[in-house]
Enzyme design. Structure first.
Site, PDB file in Angstrom:
ATOM      1  N   ASP A 110      -3.103  37.939 -11.357  1.00  8.47           N
ATOM      2  CA  ASP A 110      -3.960  37.090 -10.528  1.00  8.47           C
ATOM      3  C   ASP A 110      -5.419  37.205 -10.926  1.00  8.47           C
ATOM      4  O   ASP A 110      -6.025  38.278 -10.837  1.00  8.47           O
ATOM      5  CB  ASP A 110      -3.790  37.474  -9.053  1.00  8.47           C
ATOM      6  CG  ASP A 110      -4.599  36.576  -8.137  1.00  8.47           C
ATOM      7  OD1 ASP A 110      -4.528  35.345  -8.290  1.00  8.47           O
ATOM      8  OD2 ASP A 110      -5.318  37.117  -7.274  1.00  8.47           O
TER       9      ASP A 110
ATOM     10  N   ARG B 182       0.815  -1.213   0.000  1.00  9.39           N
ATOM     11  CA  ARG B 182       0.000   0.000   0.000  1.00  9.39           C
ATOM     12  C   ARG B 182       0.850   1.263   0.000  1.00  9.39           C
ATOM     13  O   ARG B 182       0.539   2.244  -0.694  1.00  9.39           O
ATOM     14  CB  ARG B 182      -0.960  -0.014   1.200  1.00  9.39           C
ATOM     15  CG  ARG B 182      -1.894   1.201   1.305  1.00  9.39           C
ATOM     16  CD  ARG B 182      -2.524   1.609   0.000  1.00  9.39           C
ATOM     17  NE  ARG B 182      -3.132   0.511  -0.727  1.00  9.39           N
ATOM     18  CZ  ARG B 182      -3.430   0.546  -2.019  1.00  9.39           C
ATOM     19  NH1 ARG B 182      -3.112   1.608  -2.754  1.00  9.39           N
ATOM     20  NH2 ARG B 182      -3.991  -0.495  -2.603  1.00  9.39           N
TER      21      ARG B 182
ATOM     22  N   LYS C 181       2.395  38.905  -2.242  1.00  8.55           N
ATOM     23  CA  LYS C 181       1.010  38.600  -2.568  1.00  8.55           C
ATOM     24  C   LYS C 181       0.067  39.642  -1.978  1.00  8.55           C
ATOM     25  O   LYS C 181       0.489  40.612  -1.344  1.00  8.55           O
ATOM     26  CB  LYS C 181       0.667  37.188  -2.100  1.00  8.55           C
ATOM     27  CG  LYS C 181       1.632  36.127  -2.671  1.00  8.55           C
ATOM     28  CD  LYS C 181       1.045  34.752  -2.667  1.00  8.55           C
ATOM     29  CE  LYS C 181       0.029  34.605  -3.776  1.00  8.55           C
ATOM     30  NZ  LYS C 181      -0.479  33.211  -3.863  1.00  8.55           N
TER      31      LYS C 181
ATOM     32  N   LYS D 130       1.211  24.467  -3.386  1.00 11.70           N
ATOM     33  CA  LYS D 130       0.026  23.756  -2.886  1.00 11.70           C
ATOM     34  C   LYS D 130       0.274  22.258  -2.981  1.00 11.70           C
ATOM     35  O   LYS D 130      -0.312  21.539  -3.805  1.00 11.70           O
ATOM     36  CB  LYS D 130      -1.205  24.179  -3.675  1.00 11.70           C
ATOM     37  CG  LYS D 130      -1.558  25.652  -3.477  1.00 11.70           C
ATOM     38  CD  LYS D 130      -2.718  26.090  -4.347  1.00 11.70           C
ATOM     39  CE  LYS D 130      -3.014  27.571  -4.150  1.00 11.70           C
ATOM     40  NZ  LYS D 130      -4.099  28.055  -5.040  1.00 11.70           N
TER      41      LYS D 130
ATOM     42  N   GLU E 297       2.155  40.042  -7.029  1.00 18.54           N
ATOM     43  CA  GLU E 297       0.824  39.701  -7.516  1.00 18.54           C
ATOM     44  C   GLU E 297       0.026  40.973  -7.758  1.00 18.54           C
ATOM     45  O   GLU E 297      -0.006  41.865  -6.899  1.00 18.54           O
ATOM     46  CB  GLU E 297       0.131  38.830  -6.458  1.00 18.54           C
ATOM     47  CG  GLU E 297      -1.285  38.418  -6.781  1.00 18.54           C
ATOM     48  CD  GLU E 297      -1.889  37.622  -5.641  1.00 18.54           C
ATOM     49  OE1 GLU E 297      -1.656  36.403  -5.588  1.00 18.54           O
ATOM     50  OE2 GLU E 297      -2.586  38.214  -4.788  1.00 18.54           O
TER      51      GLU E 297
END
Length: 287
Positions: free
Chosen positions: A222, A100, A167, A135, A201
């Site tokens: 963005d 697994r 950002k 991410k 951004e």
């Protein structure tokens, strides 16, 4: 970005411990410490791009260092349904206890590579590069980003230390001190090492131009419309790169690429890929 043996061992060891592979109740209650030998094949159940072969091998060999692992399909190569990817022969108990962990990592990594390749195909013929984001699954970032490379994509920054990426929340904090977009870029430049790039951004063409005039190396557009991105490209200043980001999908990535942006960052590559369907066909005895 090759996978280091040290990192592979670290991730695999953690995953095996999480699954209690050293205390597999089922295998202990059935096979136990017997000398039953077995062989198994990793088989693709659908079309895709393989990534993670060294990781799967490490999982099996950690539990049985004397096992034999034979590779038929290398990382970055294409498979069709029914193709054998690799084979394992050794202690039956070790193969079953590692199964697994090996499959989870191989299927996820191959899923990322396969999805990345689909994005690459969708923008083929344009000048846009497909890259990932941060991410990623905590603890699996190196594997996730390696998988993007195997699918033909590129890596954005590996960590917070790799690039200055200003950002919206950073900008909001600096605007409270009366700074414009250009002021924020210049302020960051004055505090940054000479060797590090600065990206910022923005949400509209005017701010994109201000950022470029202030010397930003990369401007992230963005959630801007294709028309707005095209306008930003038309008003490019100097050597600044333009990156499209936000709500990019396979359905719209071609349209985004055709605006003339240099980079398209896609969070989906690593935050929600479908695992590639791969099975382990097990048989007692050696082939």
């Amino acid at each position: 970005m090759p996978l280091s043996r040290h990192h592979i061992r670290s991730v695999v060891q953690s995953a095996l411990e999480e699954d209690c592979a050293y205390n597999d109740a089922t295998t202990s209650a059935t096979i136990g410490n017997s000398d039953i030998r077995a062989s198994a094949h990793l088989v693709a159940k659908e079309y895709g791009i393989i990534a993670g072969i060294p990781v799967a091998e490490e999982a099996f060999k950690t539990l049985d260092p004397q096992s034999e692992f034979v590779v038929y399909i290398d990382d970055g190569q294409t498979v069709e349904a029914g193709m054998r990817i690799a084979s394992i022969s050794g202690k039956a108990s070790a193969i079953l206890s590692a199964e697994r962990t090996a499959l989870n990592l191989l299927q996820r990594m191959s899923g990322i590579a396969t999805l990345t390749a689909r994005y690459i195909d969708a923008v083929r013929g344009t000048n846009a590069s497909i890259v990932d984001t941060r991410k990623t699954v905590p603890g699996l970032r190196v594997l996730d980003k390696y998988s993007v490379l195997m699918g033909g994509g590129g890596n954005h920054r590996m960590s917070l230390a790799d690039c200055i990426l200003i950002k919206d929340n950073h900008i909001s904090a600096m605007r409270s001190r009366g700074m414009s977009i250009g002021d924020v870029v210049r302020h960051a430049r004055s505090n940054a090492p000479f060797s590090i790039k600065i990206e910022i951004e923005v949400e509209n063409v005017g701010d994109a131009v201000d950022a470029m005039n202030a010397g930003a190396d990369i401007v992230m557009l963005d959630n801007m419309s294709p028309n707005a991105m095209h306008e930003a490209v038309k008003h490019r200043v100097g050597q600044a790169l333009l990156e499209a980001s936000g709500n990019v999908t396979l359905a719209n990535v071609r349209q985004v690429a055709e605006t003339g942006v240099d980079i398209i960052s896609v969070g989906e590559l690593t935050h929600s890929p479908d695992a590639l369907d791969i099975s382990l066909d097990f048989s007692v005895g050696s082939e």
